[in-house]
Write an enzyme that holds these catalytic residues in place. Structure first.
Site, PDB file in Angstrom:
ATOM      1  N   ASP A   1       0.850  -1.194   0.000  1.00 42.07           N
ATOM      2  CA  ASP A   1       0.000   0.000   0.000  1.00 42.07           C
ATOM      3  C   ASP A   1       0.885   1.244   0.000  1.00 42.07           C
ATOM      4  O   ASP A   1       1.991   1.233   0.563  1.00 42.07           O
ATOM      5  CB  ASP A   1      -0.909   0.014   1.237  1.00 42.07           C
ATOM      6  CG  ASP A   1      -2.101   0.955   1.080  1.00 42.07           C
ATOM      7  OD1 ASP A   1      -3.227   0.456   0.888  1.00 42.07           O
ATOM      8  OD2 ASP A   1      -1.901   2.182   1.144  1.00 42.07           O
TER       9      ASP A   1
ATOM     10  N   TYR B   1       6.387  -3.422  -4.349  1.00 44.83           N
ATOM     11  CA  TYR B   1       6.011  -4.072  -5.607  1.00 44.83           C
ATOM     12  C   TYR B   1       7.029  -5.109  -6.075  1.00 44.83           C
ATOM     13  O   TYR B   1       6.699  -5.987  -6.880  1.00 44.83           O
ATOM     14  CB  TYR B   1       5.789  -3.023  -6.700  1.00 44.83           C
ATOM     15  CG  TYR B   1       4.457  -2.313  -6.568  1.00 44.83           C
ATOM     16  CD1 TYR B   1       3.282  -2.939  -6.977  1.00 44.83           C
ATOM     17  CD2 TYR B   1       4.372  -1.036  -6.032  1.00 44.83           C
ATOM     18  CE1 TYR B   1       2.048  -2.306  -6.842  1.00 44.83           C
ATOM     19  CE2 TYR B   1       3.151  -0.387  -5.888  1.00 44.83           C
ATOM     20  CZ  TYR B   1       1.993  -1.031  -6.299  1.00 44.83           C
ATOM     21  OH  TYR B   1       0.782  -0.405  -6.162  1.00 44.83           O
TER      22      TYR B   1
ATOM     23  N   GLY C   1      -8.317   1.319  -4.478  1.00 49.53           N
ATOM     24  CA  GLY C   1      -9.243   2.196  -5.183  1.00 49.53           C
ATOM     25  C   GLY C   1     -10.007   3.045  -4.182  1.00 49.53           C
ATOM     26  O   GLY C   1      -9.969   2.794  -2.981  1.00 49.53           O
TER      27      GLY C   1
ATOM     28  N   ARG D   1     -21.127   6.912 -11.048  1.00 46.49           N
ATOM     29  CA  ARG D   1     -20.361   5.688 -11.284  1.00 46.49           C
ATOM     30  C   ARG D   1     -19.210   5.956 -12.260  1.00 46.49           C
ATOM     31  O   ARG D   1     -18.134   5.393 -12.154  1.00 46.49           O
ATOM     32  CB  ARG D   1     -21.316   4.624 -11.837  1.00 46.49           C
ATOM     33  CG  ARG D   1     -20.767   3.217 -11.775  1.00 46.49           C
ATOM     34  CD  ARG D   1     -21.892   2.204 -11.840  1.00 46.49           C
ATOM     35  NE  ARG D   1     -21.359   0.879 -12.086  1.00 46.49           N
ATOM     36  CZ  ARG D   1     -21.321   0.298 -13.275  1.00 46.49           C
ATOM     37  NH1 ARG D   1     -21.803   0.921 -14.323  1.00 46.49           N
ATOM     38  NH2 ARG D   1     -20.827  -0.915 -13.425  1.00 46.49           N
TER      39      ARG D   1
ATOM     40  N   ASP E   1     -22.019 -11.707  -6.529  1.00 45.81           N
ATOM     41  CA  ASP E   1     -23.459 -11.684  -6.829  1.00 45.81           C
ATOM     42  C   ASP E   1     -24.013 -13.110  -6.833  1.00 45.81           C
ATOM     43  O   ASP E   1     -25.108 -13.367  -6.325  1.00 45.81           O
ATOM     44  CB  ASP E   1     -23.696 -11.032  -8.199  1.00 45.81           C
ATOM     45  CG  ASP E   1     -23.084  -9.650  -8.281  1.00 45.81           C
ATOM     46  OD1 ASP E   1     -23.584  -8.739  -7.608  1.00 45.81           O
ATOM     47  OD2 ASP E   1     -22.097  -9.473  -9.016  1.00 45.81           O
ATOM     48  N   THR E   2     -23.240 -14.031  -7.407  1.00 48.85           N
ATOM     49  CA  THR E   2     -23.646 -15.442  -7.433  1.00 48.85           C
ATOM     50  C   THR E   2     -23.728 -16.008  -6.019  1.00 48.85           C
ATOM     51  O   THR E   2     -24.658 -16.753  -5.689  1.00 48.85           O
ATOM     52  CB  THR E   2     -22.657 -16.262  -8.288  1.00 48.85           C
ATOM     53  OG1 THR E   2     -22.775 -15.842  -9.657  1.00 48.85           O
ATOM     54  CG2 THR E   2     -22.916 -17.752  -8.190  1.00 48.85           C
TER      55      THR E   2
ATOM     56  N   ARG F   1     -24.377 -14.324  -3.292  1.00 43.84           N
ATOM     57  CA  ARG F   1     -25.596 -13.762  -2.681  1.00 43.84           C
ATOM     58  C   ARG F   1     -26.839 -14.480  -3.214  1.00 43.84           C
ATOM     59  O   ARG F   1     -27.752 -14.808  -2.446  1.00 43.84           O
ATOM     60  CB  ARG F   1     -25.679 -12.258  -2.990  1.00 43.84           C
ATOM     61  CG  ARG F   1     -24.675 -11.421  -2.226  1.00 43.84           C
ATOM     62  CD  ARG F   1     -24.643  -9.983  -2.726  1.00 43.84           C
ATOM     63  NE  ARG F   1     -23.704  -9.162  -1.952  1.00 43.84           N
ATOM     64  CZ  ARG F   1     -23.020  -8.138  -2.434  1.00 43.84           C
ATOM     65  NH1 ARG F   1     -23.155  -7.798  -3.712  1.00 43.84           N
ATOM     66  NH2 ARG F   1     -22.195  -7.462  -1.664  1.00 43.84           N
TER      67      ARG F   1
ATOM     68  N   HIS G   1     -21.071  -7.020 -13.376  1.00 39.85           N
ATOM     69  CA  HIS G   1     -21.111  -6.900 -11.909  1.00 39.85           C
ATOM     70  C   HIS G   1     -21.715  -5.523 -11.644  1.00 39.85           C
ATOM     71  O   HIS G   1     -21.023  -4.547 -11.404  1.00 39.85           O
ATOM     72  CB  HIS G   1     -19.711  -7.016 -11.312  1.00 39.85           C
ATOM     73  CG  HIS G   1     -19.666  -6.747  -9.827  1.00 39.85           C
ATOM     74  ND1 HIS G   1     -20.465  -7.409  -8.929  1.00 39.85           N
ATOM     75  CD2 HIS G   1     -18.937  -5.863  -9.094  1.00 39.85           C
ATOM     76  CE1 HIS G   1     -20.225  -6.952  -7.699  1.00 39.85           C
ATOM     77  NE2 HIS G   1     -19.301  -6.002  -7.777  1.00 39.85           N
TER      78      HIS G   1
ATOM     79  N   THR H   1     -18.953  -2.987   2.402  1.00 43.01           N
ATOM     80  CA  THR H   1     -19.004  -4.456   2.348  1.00 43.01           C
ATOM     81  C   THR H   1     -17.570  -4.962   2.228  1.00 43.01           C
ATOM     82  O   THR H   1     -16.827  -4.472   1.389  1.00 43.01           O
ATOM     83  CB  THR H   1     -19.810  -4.966   1.134  1.00 43.01           C
ATOM     84  OG1 THR H   1     -19.120  -4.611  -0.066  1.00 43.01           O
ATOM     85  CG2 THR H   1     -21.199  -4.373   1.105  1.00 43.01           C
TER      86      THR H   1
END
Length: 320
Positions: A42, A72, A86, A95, A155-156, A158, A182, A234
């Site tokens: 980081d 790195y 990010g 978005r 998503d799958t 969930r 996604h 999340t």
């Protein structure tokens, strides 16, 4: 480094980004003993060092896992590199604005990785996941199968959770996919969903349960937003999802998971777009992308999802 130490560090993972998601991923990888050597990278070195120390302090209760902060240069001999870095989306931010910010961050990270690594395997988590996966593929020059995004894996997960809850069945017996973007245009493939091999409608009828497909699809799509609204972020769900992807790759299991990567020419008009499809995963990354049989309605929804991602991808990447 001695022979014994070299052997103990043969399974090495690098996690770029020591924020809440990166830290949760590193912790989960350690608890599930998925590598001998886990390195957190980081820009904020203290954050990375603090997170690594916090996790490392608990390793005495497990087998030896090297958990540390690094740079790195650690990417040179890593089996897998996970990019989580990010900026989180702010309430008033579009978005597209988020994407442009994170694309710049991810491009820079990729350049740093490629300075040290020859042919790395990269797993991209940073949002918007489909676009950042496209950016890493472009910037790195790696074959499409060596850069994969977590895509609709969460998503799958969930989707399967809500189905197991509605049908009161062990989640391991639920086979169902969310494919495509996604994001909001994701597609639940109801026609392929089954419980222990029994088509889902037949299973629901046999156990006398009314399955509200619209409600389940909606809750799946809004699952992340629901958690964010209540607790602000999340990270445990994605950490477990990433851990699952990592395990399947590291063990070279040829497991089938819905992950995202740049689709090849055999996908026709979908070629060059990053969306999630069921993929066979092994040590080399995506070894085969499968074409799932779908109803006409599902095919139409997938076409719309592809066009949504394609347009967004072009809009974001044309500015860089």
């Amino acid at each position: 480094m001695g022979k014994c130490m070299t052997k103990s560090r043969k399974n090495k993972l690098v996690v770029v980004g020591a924020g809440k998601v990166g830290e949760a991923i590193a912790y989960t990888l350690m608890v599930r003993k998925q590598a001998n050597d886990i390195v957190l990278v980081d820009l904020n070195e203290n954050k990375a060092k603090g997170a690594a120390l916090d996790i490392a302090h608990g390793t005495s209760f497990f087998k030896q896992v090297w958990m540390r902060k690094g740079g790195y240069e650690e990417c040179a001999d890593a089996q897998l590199i996970v990019i989580t870095a990010g900026i989180a989306r702010k309430a008033a931010q579009t978005r597209l604005d988020l994407a442009k910010t994170n694309v710049s961050i991810v491009r820079n990270i990729t350049r740093n990785i490629m300075e040290h690594a020859t042919s790395p395997l990269i797993l991209v988590i940073s949002n918007p996941a489909d676009v950042t996966t496209a950016v890493v593929t472009e910037e790195s020059g790696l074959p499409a199968g060596r850069v994969l995004g977590s895509g609709t894996s969460l998503d799958t997960a969930r989707f399967r959770y809500f189905l197991s809850e509605a049908l009161k069945v062990n989640i391991e017996d639920v086979n169902a996919y969310i494919l495509g973007e996604h994001g909001d245009s994701q597609v639940p493939i109801w026609s392929a969903a089954n419980i222990g091999g029994v088509p889902i409608d037949e299973y629901a009828a046999q156990v006398n349960v009314h399955l509200d497909k619209t409600a389940i699809s909606k809750r799946t799509k809004e699952g992340g937003a629901e958690v964010i609204q209540m607790k602000g972020a999340t990270f445990y769900g994605i950490a477990m999802t990433v851990s699952n992807i990592v395990e399947r790759i590291m063990k070279d299991e040829n497991a089938i998971l819905p992950v995202a990567h740049v689709l090849g020419e055999d996908f026709g008009s979908w070629a060059g777009v990053v969306i999630s499809m069921p993929c066979i995963l092994g040590l080399e990354g995506v070894e085969k992308t499968l074409k799932l049989p779908m109803t006409e309605k599902e095919k139409a929804a997938m076409e719309l999802s592809v066009k949504t991602v394609q347009k967004f991808q072009e809009n974001v990447m044309s500015n860089h």
